[in-house]
Design a protein around this motif. Sequence first.
Motif, PDB file in Angstrom:
ATOM      1  N   THR A   1       0.836  -1.203   0.000  1.00  0.00           N
ATOM      2  CA  THR A   1       0.000   0.000   0.000  1.00  0.00           C
ATOM      3  C   THR A   1       0.870   1.251   0.000  1.00  0.00           C
ATOM      4  O   THR A   1       0.605   2.197  -0.736  1.00  0.00           O
ATOM      5  N   GLY A   2       1.909   1.255   0.818  1.00  0.00           N
ATOM      6  CA  GLY A   2       2.808   2.405   0.850  1.00  0.00           C
ATOM      7  C   GLY A   2       3.498   2.625  -0.481  1.00  0.00           C
ATOM      8  O   GLY A   2       3.638   3.762  -0.943  1.00  0.00           O
ATOM      9  N   GLU A   3       3.908   1.537  -1.110  1.00  0.00           N
ATOM     10  CA  GLU A   3       4.605   1.625  -2.404  1.00  0.00           C
ATOM     11  C   GLU A   3       3.683   2.177  -3.490  1.00  0.00           C
ATOM     12  O   GLU A   3       4.086   2.983  -4.318  1.00  0.00           O
ATOM     13  N   ARG A   4       2.427   1.730  -3.484  1.00  0.00           N
ATOM     14  CA  ARG A   4       1.469   2.143  -4.524  1.00  0.00           C
ATOM     15  C   ARG A   4       0.842   3.500  -4.269  1.00  0.00           C
ATOM     16  O   ARG A   4       0.606   4.259  -5.202  1.00  0.00           O
ATOM     17  N   ARG A   5       0.510   3.789  -2.999  1.00  0.00           N
ATOM     18  CA  ARG A   5      -0.294   4.973  -2.721  1.00  0.00           C
ATOM     19  C   ARG A   5       0.462   6.112  -2.052  1.00  0.00           C
ATOM     20  O   ARG A   5       0.267   7.272  -2.393  1.00  0.00           O
ATOM     21  N   THR A   6       1.283   5.798  -1.063  1.00  0.00           N
ATOM     22  CA  THR A   6       1.927   6.849  -0.282  1.00  0.00           C
ATOM     23  C   THR A   6       3.156   7.416  -0.970  1.00  0.00           C
ATOM     24  O   THR A   6       3.292   8.639  -1.097  1.00  0.00           O
ATOM     25  N   MET A   7       4.046   6.563  -1.416  1.00  0.00           N
ATOM     26  CA  MET A   7       5.312   7.041  -1.992  1.00  0.00           C
ATOM     27  C   MET A   7       5.114   7.919  -3.228  1.00  0.00           C
ATOM     28  O   MET A   7       5.816   8.919  -3.372  1.00  0.00           O
ATOM     29  N   PRO A   8       4.172   7.593  -4.120  1.00  0.00           N
ATOM     30  CA  PRO A   8       3.986   8.500  -5.265  1.00  0.00           C
ATOM     31  C   PRO A   8       3.584   9.920  -4.852  1.00  0.00           C
ATOM     32  O   PRO A   8       3.885  10.891  -5.528  1.00  0.00           O
ATOM     33  N   ARG A   9       2.915  10.044  -3.712  1.00  0.00           N
ATOM     34  CA  ARG A   9       2.471  11.365  -3.262  1.00  0.00           C
ATOM     35  C   ARG A   9       3.622  12.216  -2.732  1.00  0.00           C
ATOM     36  O   ARG A   9       3.512  13.452  -2.707  1.00  0.00           O
TER      37      ARG A   9
END
Length: 90
Positions: A78-86
Amino acid sequence: MALFYEAQVGAVRLYEAQRLRLGADGLISDITLYVRPLPALTLLMARLGPDLARRNGQPGLARLIPLASGAMHSMAATGERRTMPRVAPR
């Protein structure tokens, strides 16, 4: 000495580096693994961990690993897909 390779764990690409230290006898005395990205590592742990625990005579740990690594994988993915791009530089 160092070794590098790539693999696929499910749908996740895994990149690994291994640092090997050799003893005076020329045999490997220590291995350090570096794996990325984190979701690949947690998925690998979920898939291999239970079998390794059973082979080492730890059936209770073999049952616990899928639960713990499943939760870690979910958070990492979830962090790789959603948080890091932000938070990536723009």
